[in-house]
Design a protein around this motif. Structure first.
Motif, PDB file in Angstrom:
ATOM      1  N   ALA A  95       0.826  -1.212   0.000  1.00 38.80           N
ATOM      2  CA  ALA A  95       0.000   0.000   0.000  1.00 38.80           C
ATOM      3  C   ALA A  95       0.855   1.254   0.000  1.00 38.80           C
ATOM      4  O   ALA A  95       1.963   1.272   0.538  1.00 38.80           O
ATOM      5  N   ARG A  96       0.315   2.297  -0.634  1.00 38.93           N
ATOM      6  CA  ARG A  96       0.875   3.646  -0.527  1.00 38.93           C
ATOM      7  C   ARG A  96      -0.271   4.601  -0.236  1.00 38.93           C
ATOM      8  O   ARG A  96      -1.371   4.449  -0.773  1.00 38.93           O
ATOM      9  N   GLU A  97       0.003   5.566   0.615  1.00 41.29           N
ATOM     10  CA  GLU A  97      -1.037   6.542   0.965  1.00 41.29           C
ATOM     11  C   GLU A  97      -1.212   7.545  -0.164  1.00 41.29           C
ATOM     12  O   GLU A  97      -0.237   8.106  -0.677  1.00 41.29           O
ATOM     13  N   LEU A  98      -2.470   7.756  -0.552  1.00 38.01           N
ATOM     14  CA  LEU A  98      -2.774   8.763  -1.566  1.00 38.01           C
ATOM     15  C   LEU A  98      -3.048  10.120  -0.933  1.00 38.01           C
ATOM     16  O   LEU A  98      -2.780  11.156  -1.539  1.00 38.01           O
ATOM     17  N   GLY A  99      -3.620  10.131   0.253  1.00 35.71           N
ATOM     18  CA  GLY A  99      -3.867  11.409   0.908  1.00 35.71           C
ATOM     19  C   GLY A  99      -5.040  11.336   1.859  1.00 35.71           C
ATOM     20  O   GLY A  99      -5.889  10.453   1.768  1.00 35.71           O
ATOM     21  N   PRO A 100      -5.088  12.277   2.802  1.00 30.08           N
ATOM     22  CA  PRO A 100      -6.187  12.331   3.762  1.00 30.08           C
ATOM     23  C   PRO A 100      -7.352  13.167   3.234  1.00 30.08           C
ATOM     24  O   PRO A 100      -7.181  13.989   2.338  1.00 30.08           O
ATOM     25  N   PHE A 101      -8.513  12.918   3.787  1.00 28.83           N
ATOM     26  CA  PHE A 101      -9.663  13.766   3.484  1.00 28.83           C
ATOM     27  C   PHE A 101     -10.517  13.894   4.739  1.00 28.83           C
ATOM     28  O   PHE A 101     -10.519  13.003   5.596  1.00 28.83           O
ATOM     29  N   ALA A 102     -11.201  15.008   4.844  1.00 30.47           N
ATOM     30  CA  ALA A 102     -12.059  15.261   6.001  1.00 30.47           C
ATOM     31  C   ALA A 102     -13.510  14.943   5.641  1.00 30.47           C
ATOM     32  O   ALA A 102     -13.846  14.684   4.487  1.00 30.47           O
ATOM     33  N   PHE A 103     -14.370  14.966   6.653  1.00 28.55           N
ATOM     34  CA  PHE A 103     -15.802  14.762   6.455  1.00 28.55           C
ATOM     35  C   PHE A 103     -16.546  16.077   6.690  1.00 28.55           C
ATOM     36  O   PHE A 103     -16.015  17.013   7.293  1.00 28.55           O
ATOM     37  N   ALA A 104     -17.769  16.114   6.208  1.00 26.97           N
ATOM     38  CA  ALA A 104     -18.634  17.276   6.429  1.00 26.97           C
ATOM     39  C   ALA A 104     -20.052  16.778   6.680  1.00 26.97           C
ATOM     40  O   ALA A 104     -20.481  15.765   6.113  1.00 26.97           O
ATOM     41  N   ILE A 105     -20.763  17.461   7.533  1.00 28.10           N
ATOM     42  CA  ILE A 105     -22.196  17.211   7.723  1.00 28.10           C
ATOM     43  C   ILE A 105     -22.941  18.282   6.947  1.00 28.10           C
ATOM     44  O   ILE A 105     -22.738  19.475   7.170  1.00 28.10           O
ATOM     45  N   VAL A 138     -34.064  15.581   2.177  1.00 25.68           N
ATOM     46  CA  VAL A 138     -34.545  14.449   2.974  1.00 25.68           C
ATOM     47  C   VAL A 138     -33.986  14.511   4.389  1.00 25.68           C
ATOM     48  O   VAL A 138     -34.661  14.155   5.357  1.00 25.68           O
ATOM     49  N   GLY A 139     -32.734  14.958   4.530  1.00 25.04           N
ATOM     50  CA  GLY A 139     -32.122  15.033   5.853  1.00 25.04           C
ATOM     51  C   GLY A 139     -30.672  15.434   5.756  1.00 25.04           C
ATOM     52  O   GLY A 139     -30.185  15.854   4.693  1.00 25.04           O
ATOM     53  N   LEU A 140     -29.965  15.301   6.869  1.00 26.02           N
ATOM     54  CA  LEU A 140     -28.551  15.654   6.941  1.00 26.02           C
ATOM     55  C   LEU A 140     -27.698  14.426   6.619  1.00 26.02           C
ATOM     56  O   LEU A 140     -28.028  13.308   7.021  1.00 26.02           O
ATOM     57  N   ALA A 141     -26.579  14.646   5.935  1.00 21.56           N
ATOM     58  CA  ALA A 141     -25.692  13.554   5.541  1.00 21.56           C
ATOM     59  C   ALA A 141     -24.272  13.830   6.013  1.00 21.56           C
ATOM     60  O   ALA A 141     -23.838  14.983   6.102  1.00 21.56           O
ATOM     61  N   TYR A 142     -23.551  12.749   6.313  1.00 21.72           N
ATOM     62  CA  TYR A 142     -22.146  12.800   6.745  1.00 21.72           C
ATOM     63  C   TYR A 142     -21.325  12.241   5.589  1.00 21.72           C
ATOM     64  O   TYR A 142     -21.348  11.038   5.311  1.00 21.72           O
ATOM     65  N   LEU A 143     -20.596  13.128   4.902  1.00 19.82           N
ATOM     66  CA  LEU A 143     -19.971  12.751   3.637  1.00 19.82           C
ATOM     67  C   LEU A 143     -18.543  13.291   3.534  1.00 19.82           C
ATOM     68  O   LEU A 143     -18.198  14.288   4.175  1.00 19.82           O
ATOM     69  N   PRO A 144     -17.698  12.646   2.709  1.00 22.28           N
ATOM     70  CA  PRO A 144     -16.365  13.211   2.442  1.00 22.28           C
ATOM     71  C   PRO A 144     -16.496  14.625   1.894  1.00 22.28           C
ATOM     72  O   PRO A 144     -17.302  14.886   0.994  1.00 22.28           O
ATOM     73  N   ASP A 145     -15.709  15.539   2.443  1.00 23.78           N
ATOM     74  CA  ASP A 145     -15.903  16.943   2.086  1.00 23.78           C
ATOM     75  C   ASP A 145     -15.585  17.241   0.628  1.00 23.78           C
ATOM     76  O   ASP A 145     -16.178  18.128   0.022  1.00 23.78           O
ATOM     77  N   PHE A 146     -14.666  16.480   0.028  1.00 20.14           N
ATOM     78  CA  PHE A 146     -14.273  16.817  -1.340  1.00 20.14           C
ATOM     79  C   PHE A 146     -15.382  16.533  -2.353  1.00 20.14           C
ATOM     80  O   PHE A 146     -15.385  17.106  -3.435  1.00 20.14           O
ATOM     81  N   ILE A 147     -16.344  15.654  -2.004  1.00 22.11           N
ATOM     82  CA  ILE A 147     -17.391  15.359  -2.976  1.00 22.11           C
ATOM     83  C   ILE A 147     -18.603  16.285  -2.829  1.00 22.11           C
ATOM     84  O   ILE A 147     -19.494  16.275  -3.677  1.00 22.11           O
ATOM     85  N   VAL A 148     -18.650  17.062  -1.745  1.00 20.65           N
ATOM     86  CA  VAL A 148     -19.766  18.004  -1.584  1.00 20.65           C
ATOM     87  C   VAL A 148     -19.303  19.452  -1.702  1.00 20.65           C
ATOM     88  O   VAL A 148     -20.108  20.367  -1.631  1.00 20.65           O
ATOM     89  N   ARG A 149     -18.005  19.652  -1.916  1.00 18.85           N
ATOM     90  CA  ARG A 149     -17.463  21.014  -1.957  1.00 18.85           C
ATOM     91  C   ARG A 149     -18.110  21.847  -3.057  1.00 18.85           C
ATOM     92  O   ARG A 149     -18.464  23.011  -2.855  1.00 18.85           O
ATOM     93  N   ASP A 150     -18.263  21.270  -4.252  1.00 17.46           N
ATOM     94  CA  ASP A 150     -18.866  22.016  -5.366  1.00 17.46           C
ATOM     95  C   ASP A 150     -20.332  22.351  -5.079  1.00 17.46           C
ATOM     96  O   ASP A 150     -20.799  23.453  -5.380  1.00 17.46           O
ATOM     97  N   ALA A 151     -21.072  21.376  -4.511  1.00 17.62           N
ATOM     98  CA  ALA A 151     -22.483  21.621  -4.194  1.00 17.62           C
ATOM     99  C   ALA A 151     -22.624  22.713  -3.138  1.00 17.62           C
ATOM    100  O   ALA A 151     -23.557  23.529  -3.187  1.00 17.62           O
TER     101      ALA A 151
END
Length: 304
Positions: free
Chosen positions: A154-164, A237-250
């Motif tokens: 394995a090699r690390e690609l990078g960290p990511f944070a979450f967002a609600i 529908v409600g609140l979601a807990y998601l990786p921040d990089f996939i909701v940043r544009d929205a």
């Protein structure tokens, strides 16, 4: 040569715990694998594999022999690579397993890769289940979370944070939670892991002065697909807990709003994985190097 065939059959059967899976990797029938292993056991005078109706496993003697056989096959792979000059021209089909959200972060990087290595044919499989890299013949896998399979490098690609996140329409109807405990009064859309069926935990620290018990999230919807969760949150529908990089544009477009950022506890990491071997094939090496060089996450992890 018969000894080498037997060693190869034994190693693949031990790795996959299945004659069928081993035969698929070697391009022969399960019966042929079983016969090769049986001939090897007969020659050595020991039982290498314990068989049952459901699976096979290494015997004590087989475990010792397995380590030596792995090195033998690795040396043979190195010699074949040198003779065929593969190191000069990476080529062939490369089977890559990616999470469903991988198309958002990895597909944009592949145009340059295919131009640079036109003799590599990419075979991409997008899914969120826990893939058995060795048994399914996967060359490279990209996954997040904790690594547990000792058969993989394995090699690390990078960290990511979450967002609600939630939609502005949802917050106008239900208000904005000011603390994690306030989530008990909101509808939550939860990610369900495809392999285990467990719901993903929302890693939140307590607000100062919160002496309550375990946080219980009211669940309005569960789903094993992150794209569907994004859609549910966007539709109110409600609140979601998601990786921040996939909701940043929205969030930038005003479709979603992030809350409780100061209470999020930790980030996760993406890893690129491949079957362990002293010999790393050129097509895998250049693909791994390309991802590690070009994949970046601009938001630092929030870790306490």
């Amino acid at each position: 040569m018969d000894n080498l065939n037997g060693i190869a059959a034994f190693v693949r059967a031990a790795e996959t715990s299945s004659y069928v899976a081993a035969g698929r990797l070697l391009g022969v029938s399960a019966s042929a694998v079983g016969k090769s292993v049986a001939r090897l056991e007969e020659k050595l005078g020991v039982r290498l594999l314990n068989r049952s109706t459901r699976r096979i496993s290494l015997s004590n003697e087989g475990a010792l022999f397995y380590e030596r056989c792995q090195r033998i096959l690795a040396d043979l792979g190195d010699a074949e690579a040198e003779l065929s000059h593969l190191a000069e021209a990476p080529r062939g089909k490369l089977k890559v397993s990616l999470p469903v959200i991988g198309y958002r972060i990895i597909l944009p990087l592949l145009a340059d890769f295919t131009r640079q290595y036109p003799e590599i044919e990419l075979d991409l499989d997008f899914n969120d289940r826990l893939v058995d890299v060795v048994a399914e013949g996967v060359d490279v896998a990209v996954r997040s979370g904790t690594l547990t399979d000792s058969r993989l490098m394995a090699r690390e690609l990078g960290p990511f944070a979450f967002a609600i996140v939630g939609s502005p329409a949802y917050f106008s109807r239900h208000g904005v939670p000011a603390t994690p405990r306030a989530l008990e009064g909101h509808a939550c859309v939860r990610y369900k892991f495809p392999t285990t069926g467990k719901l993903q935990e929302w890693a939140l620290q307590r607000a100062e002065g919160d002496s309550g018990g375990e946080l219980r999230l009211p669940t309005a919807l569960t789903c094993n697909n992150i794209e569907a969760l994004i859609g549910a949150a966007t539709q109110g529908v409600g609140l979601a807990y998601l990786p921040d990089f996939i909701v940043r544009d929205a969030i930038g477009r005003g479709e979603l709003q992030a809350v409780l950022g100061d209470y999020l506890l930790y980030a996760s990491k993406f890893w690129v994985l491949w079957p362990s071997s002293r010999h790393l094939s050129p097509k895998i090496r250049v693909f791994v190097d390309h991802l590690c060089t070009h994949l970046h996450f601009s938001v630092p992890p929030r870790v306490t």
